[in-house]
Design a protein around this motif. Structure first.
Motif, short mmCIF file in Angstrom:
data_model
loop_
_atom_site.label_atom_id
_atom_site.label_comp_id
_atom_site.label_asym_id
_atom_site.label_seq_id
_atom_site.Cartn_x
_atom_site.Cartn_y
_atom_site.Cartn_z
N VAL A 1 30.27 30.35 -8.41
CA VAL A 1 31.59 31.15 -8.58
C VAL A 1 32.26 30.89 -7.23
CG1 VAL A 1 32.43 33.46 -8.68
CG2 VAL A 1 30.65 32.58 -10.17
N LEU A 2 31.40 30.94 -6.09
CA LEU A 2 31.94 30.86 -4.73
C LEU A 2 32.55 29.63 -4.52
CD1 LEU A 2 32.11 31.83 -1.74
CD2 LEU A 2 30.04 31.16 -1.50
N LEU B 1 37.31 25.91 -4.27
CA LEU B 1 37.85 24.79 -4.53
C LEU B 1 39.42 24.91 -5.16
CD1 LEU B 1 35.13 23.22 -7.06
CD2 LEU B 1 36.02 22.19 -4.63
N VAL B 2 39.39 25.93 -5.82
CA VAL B 2 40.89 26.46 -6.09
C VAL B 2 41.70 26.57 -4.91
CG1 VAL B 2 42.16 28.23 -7.17
CG2 VAL B 2 40.20 27.49 -8.55
N GLN C 1 36.64 18.81 -7.40
CA GLN C 1 37.97 19.63 -7.07
C GLN C 1 38.82 19.26 -8.01
OE1 GLN C 1 39.15 19.66 -3.01
NE2 GLN C 1 41.18 19.58 -3.66
N SER C 2 39.13 18.14 -8.64
CA SER C 2 40.35 17.52 -9.35
C SER C 2 40.15 18.22 -10.68
CB SER C 2 40.46 16.36 -9.43
OG SER C 2 39.24 15.53 -10.02
N TYR C 3 39.05 18.74 -11.22
CA TYR C 3 38.87 19.21 -12.37
C TYR C 3 38.89 20.74 -12.47
CZ TYR C 3 36.44 14.65 -13.22
OH TYR C 3 35.97 13.26 -13.16
N ILE C 4 38.93 21.47 -11.45
CA ILE C 4 39.27 22.86 -11.34
C ILE C 4 40.52 22.97 -11.03
CG2 ILE C 4 38.55 24.88 -10.29
CD1 ILE C 4 36.07 23.50 -11.61
N THR C 5 41.20 23.98 -12.09
CA THR C 5 42.49 24.45 -11.79
C THR C 5 42.62 26.12 -11.63
OG1 THR C 5 42.92 24.58 -14.16
CG2 THR C 5 43.14 22.38 -13.26
N GLN D 1 34.85 32.91 -14.54
CA GLN D 1 33.72 32.55 -15.53
C GLN D 1 33.64 31.23 -16.02
OE1 GLN D 1 33.11 35.63 -18.47
NE2 GLN D 1 31.30 34.51 -19.16
N ASP D 2 34.93 30.65 -16.64
CA ASP D 2 34.93 29.47 -17.29
C ASP D 2 34.82 28.52 -16.10
OD1 ASP D 2 35.21 30.44 -19.84
OD2 ASP D 2 37.57 30.08 -19.51
#
Length: 293
Positions: free
Chosen positions: A12-13, A18-19, A50-54, A60-61
């Protein structure tokens, strides 16, 4: 359980960081970036995920995604490590060669396609199509029946069916004008009987037709009246080409164009390869050593 909870909390952190990085509000120098996982001598870094997180993903997701990604990455690395231990040296060398060849092919193919695209030589005129067809038409034999026909589909309760039948059979200019004037009452129309259509395509439009009765109804000069629960099908077949007949030019233009462009591309690539070799030799970037036995 505590280990898994701790991992999720860390993820989560990580997701927050990353976001934030993706949004441009979290900046770190490269030498400050720390790995988030390790398997042997292989490391997984935040930039790898990083590129997969938006920002649209919930915390949670995102955390669940990161946990899954790390586990899959670790599984692959562990399997890779085990395979290197258990495979023979000959197998490892062969796989390394295949990987190297594939990598080279990816780079060179992308570069060549870019050069071919920039050449922009994609125009095939009618004369080129006609010339190619004239020389190669024996190679363009049909694998299914083609027909030229005109047809209409009427509602089952259509009142002036006999008039439509007469006009569709005659099909003079005044007949076409009449049919066009009442076309809004038809469920389907096809008046262009100069184009070739595959029998299978006709069967999808005229549902009472099938492979069992096509020989009866799809023959030259045949007029047919068929009916099912969807409507009344009136059609006039003007011409037919059978399996193994030479395909007409206008039917296979897309195929001929594709062949011409592919041959043109291959010729361009061969020319390009020759020029690259010649230039490398001229610039002393490439040479073949003679055997020194």
């Amino acid at each position: 359980m505590p280990l898994r909870k701790n991992l999720i909390e860390k993820c989560v952190l990580l997701v927050v960081l990353l976001v934030a990085t993706a949004c441009g509000s979290f900046i770190k120098d490269d030498d400050e970036v720390k790995p988030i996982a390790r398997v042997g001598e292989s490391y997984l870094y935040p930039n790898d995920i990083q590129s997969y997180i938006t920002s649209e993903m919930s915390a949670q997701d995102s955390a669940a995604f990161v946990v899954n990604y790390i586990n899959k990455w670790a599984s692959k690395q562990l399997l890779l490590s085990k395979s290197k231990i258990n495979l023979s040296e000959e197998q490892l060398q062969e796989f390394d060669r295949l990987v190297s060849d594939y990598r080279t092919d990816l780079y060179t193919r992308a570069y060549i396609e870019a050069l071919v695209g920039s050449a922009n030589d994609t125009v095939v005129n009618q004369q080129q199509l006609t010339d190619f067809y004239g020389k190669q038409k024996e190679n363009f034999k049909l694998n299914e029946k083609l027909v030229q026909l005109r047809f209409v589909v009427l509602p089952n309760q259509f009142l002036d069916q006999e008039e439509v039948v007469a006009k569709l059979k005659s099909f003079k200019e005044q007949d076409k004008a009449y049919l066009d004037s009442i076309a809004v009452q038809f469920k389907k129309i096809h008046f262009n009987d100069s184009i070739w259509v595959s029998a299978s395509r006709v069967m999808t439009e005229i549902t009472p037709l099938n492979y069992g009765n096509q020989e009866k109804y799809l023959k030259k000069s045949q007029f047919f009246e068929l009916q099912d629960s969807l409507g009344v099908y009136l059609g006039k077949v003007t011409d037919v080409l059978e399996v193994n007949d030479i395909a007409p030019l206008n039917y296979i233009i897309p195929d001929i164009k594709r062949i011409i462009l592919n041959r043109r591309r291959l010729k361009y690539v061969q020319k390009l390869e020759t020029e690259i070799i010649d230039e490398a030799i001229k610039e002393n970037e490439f040479e073949i050593y003679e055997n020194q036995d």
